[in-house]
Scaffold this motif. Structure first.
Motif, PDB file in Angstrom:
ATOM      1  N   GLN A  41       0.937  -1.144  -0.130  1.00  0.00           N
ATOM      2  CA  GLN A  41       0.023   0.025   0.013  1.00  0.00           C
ATOM      3  C   GLN A  41       0.767   1.102  -0.116  1.00  0.00           C
ATOM      4  OE1 GLN A  41      -3.379   0.005  -0.179  1.00  0.00           O
ATOM      5  NE2 GLN A  41      -3.274  -2.159  -0.560  1.00  0.00           N
ATOM      6  N   CYS A  42       2.243   1.175  -0.152  1.00  0.00           N
ATOM      7  CA  CYS A  42       3.131   2.280  -0.052  1.00  0.00           C
ATOM      8  C   CYS A  42       3.543   2.447  -1.306  1.00  0.00           C
ATOM      9  CB  CYS A  42       4.339   2.075   0.695  1.00  0.00           C
ATOM     10  SG  CYS A  42       3.968   1.814   2.817  1.00  0.00           S
ATOM     11  N   GLU A  43       3.679   3.763  -1.923  1.00  0.00           N
ATOM     12  CA  GLU A  43       3.959   4.325  -3.211  1.00  0.00           C
ATOM     13  C   GLU A  43       5.010   5.328  -3.228  1.00  0.00           C
ATOM     14  OE1 GLU A  43       0.641   5.087  -5.947  1.00  0.00           O
ATOM     15  OE2 GLU A  43       0.612   2.814  -6.335  1.00  0.00           O
ATOM     16  N   HIS A  44       6.185   5.284  -4.026  1.00  0.00           N
ATOM     17  CA  HIS A  44       6.967   6.352  -4.325  1.00  0.00           C
ATOM     18  C   HIS A  44       6.238   7.459  -5.027  1.00  0.00           C
ATOM     19  CE1 HIS A  44      10.885   8.453  -5.041  1.00  0.00           C
ATOM     20  NE2 HIS A  44      11.076   7.939  -4.110  1.00  0.00           N
ATOM     21  N   ILE A  45       6.948   8.655  -4.624  1.00  0.00           N
ATOM     22  CA  ILE A  45       6.353   9.916  -5.499  1.00  0.00           C
ATOM     23  C   ILE A  45       6.661   9.873  -6.913  1.00  0.00           C
ATOM     24  CG2 ILE A  45       8.520  11.186  -4.977  1.00  0.00           C
ATOM     25  CD1 ILE A  45       4.788  12.415  -5.354  1.00  0.00           C
ATOM     26  N   ASP A  46       7.889   9.160  -7.248  1.00  0.00           N
ATOM     27  CA  ASP A  46       8.053   9.011  -8.736  1.00  0.00           C
ATOM     28  C   ASP A  46       7.170   8.063  -9.467  1.00  0.00           C
ATOM     29  OD1 ASP A  46      10.279  10.842  -8.175  1.00  0.00           O
ATOM     30  OD2 ASP A  46      11.661   9.138  -8.087  1.00  0.00           O
ATOM     31  N   ASP A  47       6.767   6.956  -8.715  1.00  0.00           N
ATOM     32  CA  ASP A  47       5.889   6.213  -9.230  1.00  0.00           C
ATOM     33  C   ASP A  47       4.542   6.718  -9.528  1.00  0.00           C
ATOM     34  OD1 ASP A  47       7.859   3.985  -9.281  1.00  0.00           O
ATOM     35  OD2 ASP A  47       7.113   3.390  -7.371  1.00  0.00           O
ATOM     36  N   ILE A  48       4.316   7.611  -8.463  1.00  0.00           N
ATOM     37  CA  ILE A  48       2.836   8.265  -8.705  1.00  0.00           C
ATOM     38  C   ILE A  48       2.825   9.274  -9.769  1.00  0.00           C
ATOM     39  CG2 ILE A  48       1.332  10.092  -7.489  1.00  0.00           C
ATOM     40  CD1 ILE A  48       2.240   8.677  -4.763  1.00  0.00           C
ATOM     41  N   LYS A  49       4.031  10.055  -9.854  1.00  0.00           N
ATOM     42  CA  LYS A  49       4.088  10.916 -11.050  1.00  0.00           C
ATOM     43  C   LYS A  49       4.065  10.286 -12.332  1.00  0.00           C
ATOM     44  CE  LYS A  49       6.877  14.599  -8.643  1.00  0.00           C
ATOM     45  NZ  LYS A  49       8.211  15.375  -8.513  1.00  0.00           N
ATOM     46  N   HIS A  50       4.632   9.045 -12.523  1.00  0.00           N
ATOM     47  CA  HIS A  50       4.759   8.538 -13.615  1.00  0.00           C
ATOM     48  C   HIS A  50       3.476   7.949 -14.021  1.00  0.00           C
ATOM     49  CE1 HIS A  50       5.308   4.792 -16.084  1.00  0.00           C
ATOM     50  NE2 HIS A  50       6.315   5.476 -16.860  1.00  0.00           N
ATOM     51  N   SER A  51       2.670   7.393 -13.090  1.00  0.00           N
ATOM     52  CA  SER A  51       1.499   6.956 -13.284  1.00  0.00           C
ATOM     53  C   SER A  51       0.235   7.987 -13.871  1.00  0.00           C
ATOM     54  CB  SER A  51       0.756   6.188 -12.205  1.00  0.00           C
ATOM     55  OG  SER A  51       0.551   7.226 -10.929  1.00  0.00           O
ATOM     56  N   LEU A  52       0.460   9.272 -13.206  1.00  0.00           N
ATOM     57  CA  LEU A  52      -0.383  10.216 -13.551  1.00  0.00           C
ATOM     58  C   LEU A  52       0.069  10.918 -15.158  1.00  0.00           C
ATOM     59  CD1 LEU A  52      -0.487  12.526 -10.298  1.00  0.00           C
ATOM     60  CD2 LEU A  52      -2.226  11.047 -11.207  1.00  0.00           C
ATOM     61  N   ILE A  53       1.362  10.880 -15.424  1.00  0.00           N
ATOM     62  CA  ILE A  53       1.652  11.219 -16.632  1.00  0.00           C
ATOM     63  C   ILE A  53       1.076  10.116 -17.795  1.00  0.00           C
ATOM     64  CG2 ILE A  53       3.641  11.331 -18.400  1.00  0.00           C
ATOM     65  CD1 ILE A  53       5.318  12.482 -15.813  1.00  0.00           C
ATOM     66  N   THR A  54       1.267   8.778 -17.415  1.00  0.00           N
ATOM     67  CA  THR A  54       1.080   7.778 -18.362  1.00  0.00           C
ATOM     68  C   THR A  54      -0.810   7.576 -18.265  1.00  0.00           C
ATOM     69  OG1 THR A  54       1.329   5.993 -16.838  1.00  0.00           O
ATOM     70  CG2 THR A  54       3.109   6.887 -18.524  1.00  0.00           C
ATOM     71  N   LEU A  55      -1.457   8.499 -17.550  1.00  0.00           N
ATOM     72  CA  LEU A  55      -2.859   8.026 -17.250  1.00  0.00           C
ATOM     73  C   LEU A  55      -3.564   8.494 -18.372  1.00  0.00           C
ATOM     74  CD1 LEU A  55      -5.014   7.206 -15.424  1.00  0.00           C
ATOM     75  CD2 LEU A  55      -5.154   9.465 -14.434  1.00  0.00           C
ATOM     76  N   LYS A  56      -4.349   7.490 -18.774  1.00  0.00           N
ATOM     77  CA  LYS A  56      -5.305   7.746 -19.896  1.00  0.00           C
ATOM     78  C   LYS A  56      -6.948   7.514 -19.513  1.00  0.00           C
ATOM     79  CE  LYS A  56      -2.158   7.171 -23.700  1.00  0.00           C
ATOM     80  NZ  LYS A  56      -2.013   6.307 -25.038  1.00  0.00           N
ATOM     81  N   LEU A  57      -7.804   8.365 -19.114  1.00  0.00           N
ATOM     82  CA  LEU A  57      -8.900   8.356 -18.729  1.00  0.00           C
ATOM     83  C   LEU A  57      -9.812   7.453 -19.554  1.00  0.00           C
ATOM     84  CD1 LEU A  57      -9.842  11.538 -17.040  1.00  0.00           C
ATOM     85  CD2 LEU A  57      -9.046   9.606 -15.978  1.00  0.00           C
ATOM     86  N   ASP A  58      -9.436   7.333 -21.001  1.00  0.00           N
ATOM     87  CA  ASP A  58     -10.128   6.718 -21.887  1.00  0.00           C
ATOM     88  C   ASP A  58      -9.889   5.254 -21.935  1.00  0.00           C
ATOM     89  OD1 ASP A  58     -11.347   8.795 -23.279  1.00  0.00           O
ATOM     90  OD2 ASP A  58      -9.876   9.088 -24.667  1.00  0.00           O
ATOM     91  N   ASP A  59      -8.826   5.019 -21.418  1.00  0.00           N
ATOM     92  CA  ASP A  59      -8.677   3.393 -21.069  1.00  0.00           C
ATOM     93  C   ASP A  59      -9.299   2.809 -19.650  1.00  0.00           C
ATOM     94  OD1 ASP A  59      -6.780   3.616 -23.021  1.00  0.00           O
ATOM     95  OD2 ASP A  59      -4.999   3.896 -21.896  1.00  0.00           O
ATOM     96  N   ILE A  60      -9.886   3.752 -19.191  1.00  0.00           N
ATOM     97  CA  ILE A  60     -10.881   3.202 -17.940  1.00  0.00           C
ATOM     98  C   ILE A  60     -12.130   2.753 -18.260  1.00  0.00           C
ATOM     99  CG2 ILE A  60     -11.544   3.712 -15.524  1.00  0.00           C
ATOM    100  CD1 ILE A  60      -9.183   5.520 -15.367  1.00  0.00           C
ATOM    101  N   THR A  61     -12.429   1.677 -18.740  1.00  0.00           N
ATOM    102  CA  THR A  61     -13.600   1.162 -19.137  1.00  0.00           C
ATOM    103  C   THR A  61     -14.138  -0.161 -18.585  1.00  0.00           C
ATOM    104  OG1 THR A  61     -12.575  -0.171 -21.087  1.00  0.00           O
ATOM    105  CG2 THR A  61     -13.145   2.148 -21.388  1.00  0.00           C
TER     106      THR A  61
END
Length: 268
Positions: A41-61
């Motif tokens: 349940q722990c995440e590094h800030i770099d991983d969070i940033k990367h996930s936000l950069i690569t996040l595509k809301l269209d992929d959430i289906t």
């Protein structure tokens, strides 16, 4: 809230979603030892940033949960759906939460629509049942209404018979009376005190009077100023007794036979 660790004076680089704590790079090892169940349940800030950069809301289906949802009943609660999404390995907890929220919204909407469909089906079913019952009610009442109409016509016809026969009796009594003029004047005086209301001659009123009368005589007495008033030509207009007596005073027998003959022609 401070941006640095109070113990090591380092910037926070991790977040534990389980206990909602900000952790520096030195504290993370101890935190995982003290709380081994928090490690995933722990995440590094770099991983969070990367996930936000690569996040595509269209992929959430719905496709992201299709395989797992095939084994889940469509009517499970939103909490069950949340647990399902959290068990899948996504890039970050934010991605995971977005997918969970969207899945929950889709599931709730789908369930609500199914309930609305069921509600409308029930409504239409009972509307059809109501219409069916109305039709059946009218079918059952039709014969009753027709029978009641026949009975009222029969009562009206019998009352007319009775009126005519009573007029014949009145003619006979007057032909054999020496005081007919006095009786006529008395009858006319009584009529002036009677209100000529249509309701007094309705079939409903007549039936009520029949029900409360113990004999034909009591029924006649009860209605002697309305139905059976020989001077009320509006409702009792078969013939004018006084005129007939004047015209046929010399031949009472012929008059009586003539009236009976007319009665037979009209009612038989």
């Amino acid at each position: 809230m401070t941006n640095k660790c109070l113990v090591h004076q380092r910037s926070h680089e991790f977040i534990c979603y389980q206990c909602n704590s900000l952790i520096c790079s030195r504290c993370i090892t101890g935190h995982n030892k003290d709380h081994p169940d928090h490690s995933d349940q722990c995440e590094h800030i770099d991983d969070i940033k990367h996930s936000l950069i690569t996040l595509k809301l269209d992929d959430i289906t719905d496709i992201t949960i299709t395989t797992t949802n095939n084994h889940i009943n469509n009517d499970r609660t939103d909490n069950n759906n949340n647990n399902l999404y959290n068990s899948i390995n996504f890039h970050s907890q934010i991605n995971n939460k977005l997918k969970s929220l969207w899945g929950s919204l889709r599931s709730s909407t789908s369930r609500y629509q199914r309930l609305s469909t069921t509600e409308n089906d029930i409504k239409q079913h009972f509307e059809q049942l109501h219409q069916y019952l109305i039709i059946e009610e009218h079918k059952l009442q039709r014969d009753i209404i027709n029978d009641k109409h026949t009975i009222t016509n029969q009562i009206d016809n019998n009352i007319n018979h009775l009126k005519y026969l009573l007029n014949i009796i009145n003619v006979f009594n007057k032909l054999n009376s020496n005081n007919s003029n006095n009786n006529d004047n008395s009858s006319c005086d009584d009529q002036s005190d009677i209100e000529d209301a249509t309701s007094l001659y309705s079939t409903t009123t007549i039936m009520e009077s029949i029900t409360t009368s113990s004999s034909l005589q009591s029924f006649i007495n009860h209605n002697n100023q309305t139905l059976f008033n020989e001077h009320n030509f509006k409702y009792n207009n078969y013939f004018n007794i006084d005129e007939l007596l004047k015209q046929n005073s010399s031949d009472s027998t012929s008059l009586l036979l003539d009236i009976i003959h007319k009665y037979n022609n009209q009612f038989q």
